[in-house]
Scaffold this motif. Structure first.
Motif, PDB file in Angstrom:
ATOM      1  N   ALA A  71       0.661  -1.318  -0.116  1.00 30.35           N
ATOM      2  CA  ALA A  71      -0.174   0.381  -0.302  1.00 30.35           C
ATOM      3  C   ALA A  71       1.063   1.247  -0.011  1.00 30.35           C
ATOM      4  O   ALA A  71       0.913   2.192  -0.401  1.00 30.35           O
ATOM      5  CB  ALA A  71      -0.406  -0.391   1.305  1.00 30.35           C
ATOM      6  N   GLU A  72       1.471   1.528   0.583  1.00 28.80           N
ATOM      7  CA  GLU A  72       2.953   2.333   0.933  1.00 28.80           C
ATOM      8  C   GLU A  72       3.259   2.411  -0.483  1.00 28.80           C
ATOM      9  O   GLU A  72       3.623   4.177  -1.067  1.00 28.80           O
ATOM     10  CB  GLU A  72       4.177   2.355   1.788  1.00 28.80           C
ATOM     11  CG  GLU A  72       4.892   3.586   1.757  1.00 28.80           C
ATOM     12  CD  GLU A  72       5.451   3.370   2.845  1.00 28.80           C
ATOM     13  OE1 GLU A  72       6.360   4.233   3.303  1.00 28.80           O
ATOM     14  OE2 GLU A  72       5.475   2.500   4.140  1.00 28.80           O
ATOM     15  N   VAL A  73       3.580   1.015  -1.295  1.00 29.33           N
ATOM     16  CA  VAL A  73       5.020   1.537  -2.167  1.00 29.33           C
ATOM     17  C   VAL A  73       3.522   2.083  -3.670  1.00 29.33           C
ATOM     18  O   VAL A  73       3.870   2.945  -4.398  1.00 29.33           O
ATOM     19  CB  VAL A  73       4.954  -0.095  -3.217  1.00 29.33           C
ATOM     20  CG1 VAL A  73       5.524   0.402  -4.635  1.00 29.33           C
ATOM     21  CG2 VAL A  73       5.921  -0.063  -1.908  1.00 29.33           C
ATOM     22  N   LEU A  95       3.674   5.874  -3.251  1.00 27.75           N
ATOM     23  CA  LEU A  95       4.779   6.192  -3.479  1.00 27.75           C
ATOM     24  C   LEU A  95       5.056   6.578  -4.757  1.00 27.75           C
ATOM     25  O   LEU A  95       5.164   7.181  -6.053  1.00 27.75           O
ATOM     26  CB  LEU A  95       5.838   5.512  -3.059  1.00 27.75           C
ATOM     27  CG  LEU A  95       6.181   5.662  -1.853  1.00 27.75           C
ATOM     28  CD1 LEU A  95       6.908   4.677  -1.378  1.00 27.75           C
ATOM     29  CD2 LEU A  95       6.850   7.094  -1.541  1.00 27.75           C
ATOM     30  N   ARG A  96       4.198   4.980  -5.637  1.00 24.30           N
ATOM     31  CA  ARG A  96       4.497   5.394  -7.040  1.00 24.30           C
ATOM     32  C   ARG A  96       2.966   6.824  -7.602  1.00 24.30           C
ATOM     33  O   ARG A  96       3.145   7.225  -8.771  1.00 24.30           O
ATOM     34  CB  ARG A  96       3.541   4.290  -8.142  1.00 24.30           C
ATOM     35  CG  ARG A  96       3.729   3.980  -9.037  1.00 24.30           C
ATOM     36  CD  ARG A  96       2.217   4.134  -9.793  1.00 24.30           C
ATOM     37  NE  ARG A  96       2.035   2.939 -10.960  1.00 24.30           N
ATOM     38  CZ  ARG A  96       0.902   3.498 -11.761  1.00 24.30           C
ATOM     39  NH1 ARG A  96       0.093   4.320 -10.682  1.00 24.30           N
ATOM     40  NH2 ARG A  96       0.290   2.927 -13.065  1.00 24.30           N
ATOM     41  N   ASP A  97       1.841   6.333  -6.437  1.00 25.33           N
ATOM     42  CA  ASP A  97       0.730   7.861  -7.144  1.00 25.33           C
ATOM     43  C   ASP A  97       2.091   9.138  -7.826  1.00 25.33           C
ATOM     44  O   ASP A  97       1.586   9.896  -7.905  1.00 25.33           O
ATOM     45  CB  ASP A  97       0.160   7.333  -6.359  1.00 25.33           C
ATOM     46  CG  ASP A  97      -0.845   6.429  -6.697  1.00 25.33           C
ATOM     47  OD1 ASP A  97      -0.453   5.973  -7.395  1.00 25.33           O
ATOM     48  OD2 ASP A  97      -1.204   6.057  -6.189  1.00 25.33           O
ATOM     49  N   ALA A 121       6.128  14.135 -11.833  1.00 26.04           N
ATOM     50  CA  ALA A 121       6.529  13.927 -13.206  1.00 26.04           C
ATOM     51  C   ALA A 121       5.338  14.352 -14.367  1.00 26.04           C
ATOM     52  O   ALA A 121       5.941  15.426 -15.259  1.00 26.04           O
ATOM     53  CB  ALA A 121       6.295  12.240 -14.153  1.00 26.04           C
ATOM     54  N   ASN A 122       4.145  14.993 -13.829  1.00 24.04           N
ATOM     55  CA  ASN A 122       2.866  15.673 -14.032  1.00 24.04           C
ATOM     56  C   ASN A 122       3.268  17.436 -13.713  1.00 24.04           C
ATOM     57  O   ASN A 122       2.500  17.961 -14.073  1.00 24.04           O
ATOM     58  CB  ASN A 122       1.912  15.056 -13.995  1.00 24.04           C
ATOM     59  CG  ASN A 122       1.664  14.080 -14.728  1.00 24.04           C
ATOM     60  OD1 ASN A 122       1.987  13.946 -16.047  1.00 24.04           O
ATOM     61  ND2 ASN A 122       0.740  12.861 -14.968  1.00 24.04           N
ATOM     62  N   LEU A 131      10.038   3.699 -16.009  1.00 20.03           N
ATOM     63  CA  LEU A 131      10.627   3.052 -14.291  1.00 20.03           C
ATOM     64  C   LEU A 131       9.285   3.466 -13.899  1.00 20.03           C
ATOM     65  O   LEU A 131       9.219   2.765 -12.534  1.00 20.03           O
ATOM     66  CB  LEU A 131      10.848   4.873 -13.631  1.00 20.03           C
ATOM     67  CG  LEU A 131      10.708   5.822 -12.037  1.00 20.03           C
ATOM     68  CD1 LEU A 131      12.225   4.918 -11.848  1.00 20.03           C
ATOM     69  CD2 LEU A 131      11.324   6.937 -11.761  1.00 20.03           C
ATOM     70  N   PHE A 132       8.113   3.844 -14.493  1.00 20.79           N
ATOM     71  CA  PHE A 132       6.756   3.048 -13.797  1.00 20.79           C
ATOM     72  C   PHE A 132       6.263   2.228 -13.694  1.00 20.79           C
ATOM     73  O   PHE A 132       6.058   0.672 -12.915  1.00 20.79           O
ATOM     74  CB  PHE A 132       5.709   4.315 -14.237  1.00 20.79           C
ATOM     75  CG  PHE A 132       5.840   5.891 -13.880  1.00 20.79           C
ATOM     76  CD1 PHE A 132       5.411   6.678 -13.341  1.00 20.79           C
ATOM     77  CD2 PHE A 132       6.457   6.563 -15.725  1.00 20.79           C
ATOM     78  CE1 PHE A 132       6.009   7.825 -13.118  1.00 20.79           C
ATOM     79  CE2 PHE A 132       7.085   8.109 -14.935  1.00 20.79           C
ATOM     80  CZ  PHE A 132       6.485   8.263 -14.093  1.00 20.79           C
TER      81      PHE A 132
END
Length: 300
Positions: free
Chosen positions: A112-114, A117-119, A125-126, A195-196
């Motif tokens: 959930a934490e990852v 972090l991905r979001d 990036a935006n 990266l994503f």
């Protein structure tokens, strides 16, 4: 005596008008502090002043572009630095998730934490600049460069151009790096990946095995890639600072040149005006005295 008197009067009035005009012009030059008020005063000087002002305006535009470029570069640097922090945290969580003592619920919490972090990485990036233009979309600054497709995978909607602004007659300064280079071409032993995708692959593993050796290697590759991009941004910021100093020096030279052509010598003008006023007053007194004389005055 009528013809001579008439001619004398006309000449005197013309001279008074000329002196008054000269005095008025000097007063205007003193009031404005400018030596040349209109083109007819000194056509050659006015052409030179116009050319200098045009160059000054051009340098001002270059300086403003450097400030804008520097602002965008600083924002891009912050975004990539924060992304490095997020990926570093993901790497730490991946190491934890490999611990055999962790239960599936523990791994779900880490997952959930990852995901969070991905979001955050997508949001970074935006990122946009102060004018609302995207930092990492290449030339397509009016679009959000990173969006999720139907499978939830992040795709790039920008182009591979690098947005730049003119900062001299011969130089354009890159204001960021495009998102394709920044986040979509992480070099790994298996080739290039985004990266994503690296993080998404890790998220799929997280619940069951924690993190594979391949995923951990790709996370390290991603950190190296981000570090390289941070260095690129830093070099561009240094270039912007150097060019700013050069433009500032040129602006000072142009300003001094304009001052020499435009600015009036107030002390000299005041002295000249006082001299003209004395000459005018003396001429007026002489005119009055001569005008009061008659034929008998000349016969004495």
């Amino acid at each position: 005596m009528q013809v001579s008197t008439k001619l004398f009067n006309e000449q005197s009035v013309a001279r008074f008008s000329e002196l008054s005009g000269d005095i008025q012009q000097i007063q205007s030059r003193i009031a404005t502090g400018k030596n040349v008020l209109k083109a007819s005063d000194d056509p050659i000087a006015m052409v030179n002043i116009s050319a200098a002002k045009e160059k000054q305006s051009q340098l001002n535009r270059y300086s403003a572009n450097i400030d804008r470029a520097t602002s965008r570069l600083n924002m891009a640097e912050v975004a990539i630095t924060e992304m490095q922090s997020a990926v570093t945290r993901i790497y730490e969580l991946s190491i934890q998730a490999r611990n055999d003592t962790y239960s599936q619920n523990d791994r779900l919490a880490i997952k959930a934490e990852v995901v969070s972090l991905r979001d955050l990485m997508v949001d970074l990036a935006n990122g946009k600049d102060a004018s609302g233009n995207s930092l990492f979309s290449g030339y397509r600054t009016n679009v959000s460069p990173f969006v999720a497709d139907t499978d939830g995978r992040i795709t790039y909607q920008g182009d591979q151009g690098n947005h730049a602004l003119p900062v001299s007659e011969t130089m354009a300064l890159t204001t960021s790096i495009n998102g394709a280079s920044a986040f979509m071409r992480v070099k790994t032993d298996e080739g290039y990946t985004s990266l994503f995708s690296v993080v998404d692959d890790l998220i799929e593993e997280m619940e069951f095995i924690g993190a594979s050796d391949t995923s951990l290697d790709h996370i390290k590759d991603s950190l190296d890639h981000l570090s390289i991009n941070t260095t690129k941004i830093g070099a561009l910021i240094n270039k912007a600072e150097t060019q700013k100093e050069a433009i500032t020096q040129r602006e000072m030279v142009i300003t001094e040149a304009l001052s020499g052509m435009e600015d009036a010598d107030i002390s000299s003008l005041v002295t000249e005006m006082q001299s003209l006023i004395v000459s005018r007053d003396a001429a007026q007194q002489s005119f009055v005295m001569i005008g009061q004389q008659n034929l008998f005055d000349f016969l004495r």
